[in-house]
Write a protein that holds these residues in place. Structure first.
Motif, PDB file in Angstrom:
ATOM      1  N   PHE A 264       3.833  -1.360  -4.062  1.00 56.46           N
ATOM      2  CA  PHE A 264       2.324  -1.179  -4.598  1.00 56.46           C
ATOM      3  C   PHE A 264       1.728   0.318  -4.155  1.00 56.46           C
ATOM      4  O   PHE A 264       2.367   1.045  -3.241  1.00 56.46           O
ATOM      5  CB  PHE A 264       1.317  -2.357  -3.964  1.00 56.46           C
ATOM      6  N   ASP A 265       0.790   0.670  -4.933  1.00 59.89           N
ATOM      7  CA  ASP A 265       0.276   2.198  -4.711  1.00 59.89           C
ATOM      8  C   ASP A 265      -0.585   2.393  -3.930  1.00 59.89           C
ATOM      9  O   ASP A 265      -0.869   3.391  -3.212  1.00 59.89           O
ATOM     10  CB  ASP A 265      -0.017   2.482  -6.417  1.00 59.89           C
TER      11      ASP A 265
ATOM     12  N   PRO B   7     -12.255   0.150  11.050  1.00 58.41           N
ATOM     13  CA  PRO B   7     -11.086  -0.039  12.197  1.00 58.41           C
ATOM     14  C   PRO B   7      -9.995  -0.554  11.296  1.00 58.41           C
ATOM     15  O   PRO B   7      -8.795  -0.136  11.835  1.00 58.41           O
ATOM     16  CB  PRO B   7     -11.822  -0.976  13.451  1.00 58.41           C
ATOM     17  N   VAL B   8     -10.151  -1.736  10.576  1.00 61.14           N
ATOM     18  CA  VAL B   8      -9.020  -2.301  10.041  1.00 61.14           C
ATOM     19  C   VAL B   8      -8.163  -1.438   9.292  1.00 61.14           C
ATOM     20  O   VAL B   8      -6.821  -1.148   9.190  1.00 61.14           O
ATOM     21  CB  VAL B   8      -9.435  -3.536   9.066  1.00 61.14           C
ATOM     22  N   LEU B   9      -8.753  -0.388   8.416  1.00 60.81           N
ATOM     23  CA  LEU B   9      -8.322   0.860   7.630  1.00 60.81           C
ATOM     24  C   LEU B   9      -7.551   1.563   8.567  1.00 60.81           C
ATOM     25  O   LEU B   9      -6.244   2.305   8.172  1.00 60.81           O
ATOM     26  CB  LEU B   9      -9.089   1.333   6.722  1.00 60.81           C
TER      27      LEU B   9
ATOM     28  N   GLY C 295      -2.246   4.808  -0.889  1.00 62.97           N
ATOM     29  CA  GLY C 295      -3.539   4.997  -0.690  1.00 62.97           C
ATOM     30  C   GLY C 295      -4.240   3.691   0.248  1.00 62.97           C
ATOM     31  O   GLY C 295      -3.725   2.570   0.140  1.00 62.97           O
ATOM     32  N   LEU C 296      -5.350   4.166   0.739  1.00 59.57           N
ATOM     33  CA  LEU C 296      -6.204   2.925   1.562  1.00 59.57           C
ATOM     34  C   LEU C 296      -7.582   3.278   1.189  1.00 59.57           C
ATOM     35  O   LEU C 296      -8.232   4.129   1.477  1.00 59.57           O
ATOM     36  CB  LEU C 296      -5.992   3.100   3.228  1.00 59.57           C
TER      37      LEU C 296
ATOM     38  N   PHE D 180      -7.058   8.362   2.117  1.00 58.17           N
ATOM     39  CA  PHE D 180      -8.332   7.512   2.087  1.00 58.17           C
ATOM     40  C   PHE D 180      -8.851   7.507   0.704  1.00 58.17           C
ATOM     41  O   PHE D 180      -9.242   8.729   0.295  1.00 58.17           O
ATOM     42  CB  PHE D 180      -9.129   7.498   3.206  1.00 58.17           C
ATOM     43  N   LEU D 181      -9.535   6.422   0.247  1.00 56.75           N
ATOM     44  CA  LEU D 181     -10.165   6.267  -0.996  1.00 56.75           C
ATOM     45  C   LEU D 181     -11.516   5.559  -0.694  1.00 56.75           C
ATOM     46  O   LEU D 181     -11.520   4.461  -0.231  1.00 56.75           O
ATOM     47  CB  LEU D 181      -9.339   5.670  -2.194  1.00 56.75           C
TER      48      LEU D 181
END
Length: 295
Positions: free
Chosen positions: A28-29, A52-54, A65-66, A96-97
């Motif tokens: 997945f992207d 914090p999870v990210l 990407g996150l 990060f997005l």
């Protein structure tokens, strides 16, 4: 088309971490989570903070990407969110997005904030985005607004330019996203009676968004478009879940691709509602459908 998964934060990290890692390994992207104090879809469940999870997800992934879908002004000042975004951009290596939206009112009510009407919530959100843009574009930022103000706010180290993906469904918000978003996020029409009705409403939103892009003098090819394909089940209807079967996922992906969406986001299947499904369907989509969509 790029494809991503949303992972809810109701599980302990020891159980959630393999799913974040697998999202990348399956091809997945991007991977996302909601940004709430408590999510209305699981009001009686544990819930962990998004940032914090990210950050933890960034440490166990390297490519995808996150992001947040979405962060809202209901419990955050834009300067605080900007600082969190800077940190996540750094620890993720620029992956990060930041999805931002008006949001519901549950988080505000939990904090004892006075409830406000939809018009005021949209006004507040647009002010929120304006401050976020000012912080990203400058240093020593001073703003004075109805809801948010900053006084000589420092923005060092000024790392990169985290994309601001603006969520919009209604005409006013679509025009705002076209003018000010680095990308557009939409769920399509909420509570549509059928997939066909949802797709028809989504097509109307695309038309409005494209007209607004033209009015703003923006090249449509430079603005990514993210669609969240799943509708949270309600007592009066079963909801819509793209990963309910491989065939339905292909149908959904085909339709949103025809409408020009660059990115599709669904959910990691859960053992029970919401988004109840079989991980085997997810794995089959990853093996058989993703390569065709991404190619």
């Amino acid at each position: 088309m790029r494809v991503g998964l949303t992972l809810l934060t109701d599980q302990p990290w020891a159980e959630a971490a393999p799913r974040w890692r697998a999202t990348e390994e399956l091809g997945f992207d991007h991977a996302w989570t909601y940004d709430h104090l408590t999510w209305g879809g699981l009001p009686d469940s544990p819930w962990a903070g998004a940032t914090p999870v990210l950050g933890a997800a960034a440490a166990i992934t390297s490519r995808i990407g996150l992001g947040t879908l979405v962060s809202a002004p209901n419990f955050r000042h834009p300067y605080q969110l900007f600082r969190d975004a800077q940190a996540l951009e750094d620890v993720s290596g620029g992956r990060f997005l930041l999805g931002v939206g008006t949001g519901g009112d549950l988080d505000s009510r939990l904090l004892g904030t006075d409830e406000m009407g939809v018009r005021d919530r949209v006004d507040r959100f647009q002010e929120f985005v304006g401050v976020l843009r000012a912080l990203r574009d400058g240093d020593h930022v001073t703003t004075e607004g109805r809801w948010f103000s900053t006084a000589d706010a420092r923005t060092l180290p000024g790392l990169g330019r985290t994309p601001y993906l603006v969520a919009a469904n209604g005409p006013r918000s679509l025009r705002f996203a076209a003018r000010h978003g680095d990308g557009w996020v939409t769920t399509g029409p909420y509570a549509a009676a059928s997939f066909a009705a949802w797709a028809a409403g989504l097509a109307e939103s695309v038309e409005t968004f494209e007209t607004a892009l033209a009015d703003a003098g923006r090249n449509p090819a430079t603005v990514p478009r993210y669609v969240l394909t799943d509708d949270t089940p309600q007592p009066s209807r079963p909801g819509r879940f793209a990963l309910s079967s491989v065939g339905f996922f292909e149908e959904v992906a085909g339709r949103v691709g025809e409408l020009g969406f660059t990115d599709l986001v669904t959910h990691w299947p859960r053992a029970e509602a919401p988004y109840a499904g079989d991980v085997a369907v997810l794995e089959a989509v990853a093996a058989d459908v993703l390569p065709r969509l991404q190619g």
